[in-house]
Design a protein around this motif. Sequence first.
Motif, PDB file in Angstrom:
ATOM      1  N   ALA A   1     -40.132  -9.333   9.995  1.00 53.67           N
ATOM      2  CA  ALA A   1     -41.112  -9.153   9.417  1.00 53.67           C
ATOM      3  C   ALA A   1     -40.929 -10.635   8.439  1.00 53.67           C
ATOM      4  O   ALA A   1     -39.877 -11.110   8.128  1.00 53.67           O
ATOM      5  N   PRO A   2     -42.141 -11.762   8.004  1.00 56.84           N
ATOM      6  CA  PRO A   2     -41.758 -12.401   6.579  1.00 56.84           C
ATOM      7  C   PRO A   2     -41.111 -12.314   6.036  1.00 56.84           C
ATOM      8  O   PRO A   2     -41.716 -11.582   4.717  1.00 56.84           O
ATOM      9  N   GLY A   3     -40.091 -13.333   5.442  1.00 52.56           N
ATOM     10  CA  GLY A   3     -38.886 -12.662   4.585  1.00 52.56           C
ATOM     11  C   GLY A   3     -37.978 -11.902   4.352  1.00 52.56           C
ATOM     12  O   GLY A   3     -37.198 -10.943   3.785  1.00 52.56           O
ATOM     13  N   LYS A   4     -37.796 -11.165   5.585  1.00 49.53           N
ATOM     14  CA  LYS A   4     -37.097 -10.359   5.685  1.00 49.53           C
ATOM     15  C   LYS A   4     -36.087  -9.983   6.788  1.00 49.53           C
ATOM     16  O   LYS A   4     -36.354 -11.039   7.458  1.00 49.53           O
ATOM     17  N   GLU A   5     -35.508  -9.104   6.936  1.00 43.31           N
ATOM     18  CA  GLU A   5     -34.053  -9.314   7.957  1.00 43.31           C
ATOM     19  C   GLU A   5     -34.569  -8.609   8.726  1.00 43.31           C
ATOM     20  O   GLU A   5     -35.569  -7.845   8.996  1.00 43.31           O
ATOM     21  N   ARG A   6     -34.091  -9.534  10.190  1.00 39.33           N
ATOM     22  CA  ARG A   6     -34.621  -8.724  11.172  1.00 39.33           C
ATOM     23  C   ARG A   6     -33.667  -7.041  11.081  1.00 39.33           C
ATOM     24  O   ARG A   6     -32.596  -6.544  11.555  1.00 39.33           O
TER      25      ARG A   6
ATOM     26  N   LEU B   1     -26.051   2.643  19.731  1.00 41.90           N
ATOM     27  CA  LEU B   1     -27.158   2.286  19.788  1.00 41.90           C
ATOM     28  C   LEU B   1     -27.544   0.972  19.412  1.00 41.90           C
ATOM     29  O   LEU B   1     -28.283   0.834  19.646  1.00 41.90           O
ATOM     30  N   MET B   2     -27.838   1.924  17.640  1.00 38.65           N
ATOM     31  CA  MET B   2     -28.450   1.308  16.995  1.00 38.65           C
ATOM     32  C   MET B   2     -27.327   0.476  16.046  1.00 38.65           C
ATOM     33  O   MET B   2     -27.613  -0.742  14.721  1.00 38.65           O
ATOM     34  N   GLY B   3     -26.480   0.040  16.510  1.00 34.85           N
ATOM     35  CA  GLY B   3     -25.707  -1.661  15.893  1.00 34.85           C
ATOM     36  C   GLY B   3     -25.488  -2.981  16.334  1.00 34.85           C
ATOM     37  O   GLY B   3     -27.181  -2.796  16.802  1.00 34.85           O
ATOM     38  N   ALA B   4     -24.819  -3.409  16.241  1.00 39.54           N
ATOM     39  CA  ALA B   4     -24.991  -5.157  16.718  1.00 39.54           C
ATOM     40  C   ALA B   4     -25.462  -5.190  18.641  1.00 39.54           C
ATOM     41  O   ALA B   4     -24.783  -4.571  18.837  1.00 39.54           O
ATOM     42  N   TYR B   5     -26.311  -6.099  18.795  1.00 37.87           N
ATOM     43  CA  TYR B   5     -26.320  -6.953  19.864  1.00 37.87           C
ATOM     44  C   TYR B   5     -26.163  -7.499  20.318  1.00 37.87           C
ATOM     45  O   TYR B   5     -25.755  -8.723  18.645  1.00 37.87           O
ATOM     46  N   ASP B   6     -25.924  -8.782  21.748  1.00 37.15           N
ATOM     47  CA  ASP B   6     -25.481  -9.234  21.895  1.00 37.15           C
ATOM     48  C   ASP B   6     -26.367 -10.759  22.380  1.00 37.15           C
ATOM     49  O   ASP B   6     -26.282 -12.342  22.145  1.00 37.15           O
ATOM     50  N   TYR B   7     -27.819 -10.368  22.995  1.00 36.79           N
ATOM     51  CA  TYR B   7     -28.197 -11.666  23.579  1.00 36.79           C
ATOM     52  C   TYR B   7     -29.708 -11.182  23.391  1.00 36.79           C
ATOM     53  O   TYR B   7     -29.848  -9.732  22.851  1.00 36.79           O
ATOM     54  N   TRP B   8     -30.651 -12.394  22.623  1.00 32.74           N
ATOM     55  CA  TRP B   8     -31.933 -12.234  22.116  1.00 32.74           C
ATOM     56  C   TRP B   8     -32.976 -12.756  22.950  1.00 32.74           C
ATOM     57  O   TRP B   8     -33.060 -13.663  23.573  1.00 32.74           O
ATOM     58  N   GLY B   9     -34.518 -12.178  23.207  1.00 34.66           N
ATOM     59  CA  GLY B   9     -35.631 -12.924  23.310  1.00 34.66           C
ATOM     60  C   GLY B   9     -35.701 -14.204  22.302  1.00 34.66           C
ATOM     61  O   GLY B   9     -35.822 -13.688  21.430  1.00 34.66           O
ATOM     62  N   GLN B  10     -36.875 -14.334  22.669  1.00 34.18           N
ATOM     63  CA  GLN B  10     -37.072 -15.880  22.033  1.00 34.18           C
ATOM     64  C   GLN B  10     -38.377 -14.795  20.651  1.00 34.18           C
ATOM     65  O   GLN B  10     -39.293 -15.264  19.550  1.00 34.18           O
ATOM     66  N   GLY B  11     -39.518 -13.710  20.981  1.00 36.87           N
ATOM     67  CA  GLY B  11     -39.948 -12.775  20.000  1.00 36.87           C
ATOM     68  C   GLY B  11     -41.605 -12.960  20.567  1.00 36.87           C
ATOM     69  O   GLY B  11     -41.394 -13.895  21.164  1.00 36.87           O
ATOM     70  N   THR B  12     -41.921 -11.602  19.846  1.00 38.21           N
ATOM     71  CA  THR B  12     -43.201 -11.926  19.884  1.00 38.21           C
ATOM     72  C   THR B  12     -43.916 -11.096  19.191  1.00 38.21           C
ATOM     73  O   THR B  12     -43.596 -10.347  18.025  1.00 38.21           O
ATOM     74  N   GLN B  13     -45.366 -11.630  18.649  1.00 36.59           N
ATOM     75  CA  GLN B  13     -45.987 -11.543  17.497  1.00 36.59           C
ATOM     76  C   GLN B  13     -46.713 -10.614  17.533  1.00 36.59           C
ATOM     77  O   GLN B  13     -47.255 -10.135  18.103  1.00 36.59           O
ATOM     78  N   VAL B  14     -46.599  -9.329  16.401  1.00 38.38           N
ATOM     79  CA  VAL B  14     -47.091  -8.064  16.139  1.00 38.38           C
ATOM     80  C   VAL B  14     -48.473  -8.379  14.924  1.00 38.38           C
ATOM     81  O   VAL B  14     -47.932  -8.291  14.097  1.00 38.38           O
ATOM     82  N   THR B  15     -49.511  -8.378  15.010  1.00 38.12           N
ATOM     83  CA  THR B  15     -50.661  -8.084  14.084  1.00 38.12           C
ATOM     84  C   THR B  15     -51.288  -7.081  13.871  1.00 38.12           C
ATOM     85  O   THR B  15     -52.003  -6.853  14.860  1.00 38.12           O
ATOM     86  N   VAL B  16     -51.346  -6.520  13.057  1.00 44.53           N
ATOM     87  CA  VAL B  16     -51.722  -5.165  12.738  1.00 44.53           C
ATOM     88  C   VAL B  16     -52.758  -5.010  11.479  1.00 44.53           C
ATOM     89  O   VAL B  16     -52.110  -5.407   9.842  1.00 44.53           O
ATOM     90  N   SER B  17     -53.942  -4.718  11.536  1.00 42.02           N
ATOM     91  CA  SER B  17     -55.194  -5.519  10.554  1.00 42.02           C
ATOM     92  C   SER B  17     -55.628  -3.962   9.826  1.00 42.02           C
ATOM     93  O   SER B  17     -55.803  -2.479  10.726  1.00 42.02           O
ATOM     94  N   SER B  18     -55.528  -3.510   8.856  1.00 39.20           N
ATOM     95  CA  SER B  18     -55.729  -2.439   7.643  1.00 39.20           C
ATOM     96  C   SER B  18     -57.521  -2.739   8.342  1.00 39.20           C
ATOM     97  O   SER B  18     -58.232  -3.952   8.434  1.00 39.20           O
TER      98      SER B  18
ATOM     99  N   THR C   1     -46.868  -5.534  11.000  1.00 43.18           N
ATOM    100  CA  THR C   1     -46.528  -6.469  11.145  1.00 43.18           C
ATOM    101  C   THR C   1     -45.022  -7.190  11.316  1.00 43.18           C
ATOM    102  O   THR C   1     -44.672  -6.496  10.517  1.00 43.18           O
ATOM    103  N   ALA C   2     -44.589  -7.954  12.393  1.00 44.10           N
ATOM    104  CA  ALA C   2     -43.787  -7.983  12.594  1.00 44.10           C
ATOM    105  C   ALA C   2     -43.623  -9.422  13.635  1.00 44.10           C
ATOM    106  O   ALA C   2     -44.422  -8.818  15.034  1.00 44.10           O
ATOM    107  N   VAL C   3     -42.627  -9.993  13.947  1.00 48.26           N
ATOM    108  CA  VAL C   3     -42.245 -10.489  14.883  1.00 48.26           C
ATOM    109  C   VAL C   3     -41.098  -9.434  16.045  1.00 48.26           C
ATOM    110  O   VAL C   3     -40.413  -8.763  15.176  1.00 48.26           O
ATOM    111  N   TYR C   4     -41.659  -9.104  16.626  1.00 47.45           N
ATOM    112  CA  TYR C   4     -40.864  -7.828  17.611  1.00 47.45           C
ATOM    113  C   TYR C   4     -39.856  -8.717  19.242  1.00 47.45           C
ATOM    114  O   TYR C   4     -40.148  -9.749  19.129  1.00 47.45           O
ATOM    115  N   PHE C   5     -38.563  -8.807  18.998  1.00 47.60           N
ATOM    116  CA  PHE C   5     -37.333  -9.241  19.277  1.00 47.60           C
ATOM    117  C   PHE C   5     -36.861  -7.654  20.693  1.00 47.60           C
ATOM    118  O   PHE C   5     -36.860  -6.840  19.720  1.00 47.60           O
TER     119      PHE C   5
END
Length: 122
Positions: A40-45, A105-122, A91-95
């Motif tokens: 999410a904006p301003g947050k860690e992945r 499984l929940m540790g470090a990963y080696d390769y990444w995609g470019q990401g896709t935006q998910v926006t959820v409006s309330s 709401t965030a960019v999902y990679f």
Amino acid sequence: QVQLVESGGGSVQAGGSLRLSCEVSGRTFRPFAAGWFRQAPGKERNIVAAIHWNYGGTQYADSVKGRFTISRDNAKSMVYLQMNSLEAEDTAVYFCGVRRNIGPLMGAYDYWGQGTQVTVSS
């Protein structure tokens, strides 16, 4: 060279659903695990879901348990994330990521995609 391409992001109202897809390509590449992350904006992945490539075992972050489902199609080298009961906080960019070697499984990963935006409006 390993390439990951995500698709399926978009805008949805709270309570709705989206399905993300990730195509994994690369000559002779067979990962140990695949995962979905979000930033999410301003947050860690952070990782939200992971799956063992061969055996299909899964793990989820507490924030998405019971709402998100990760799956893979080994024959097509595809990884999916079914997201239900979406909340504004999702709401965030999902990679999509893949991990080459044995490890948590929940540790470090080696390769990444470019990401896709998910926006959820309330």
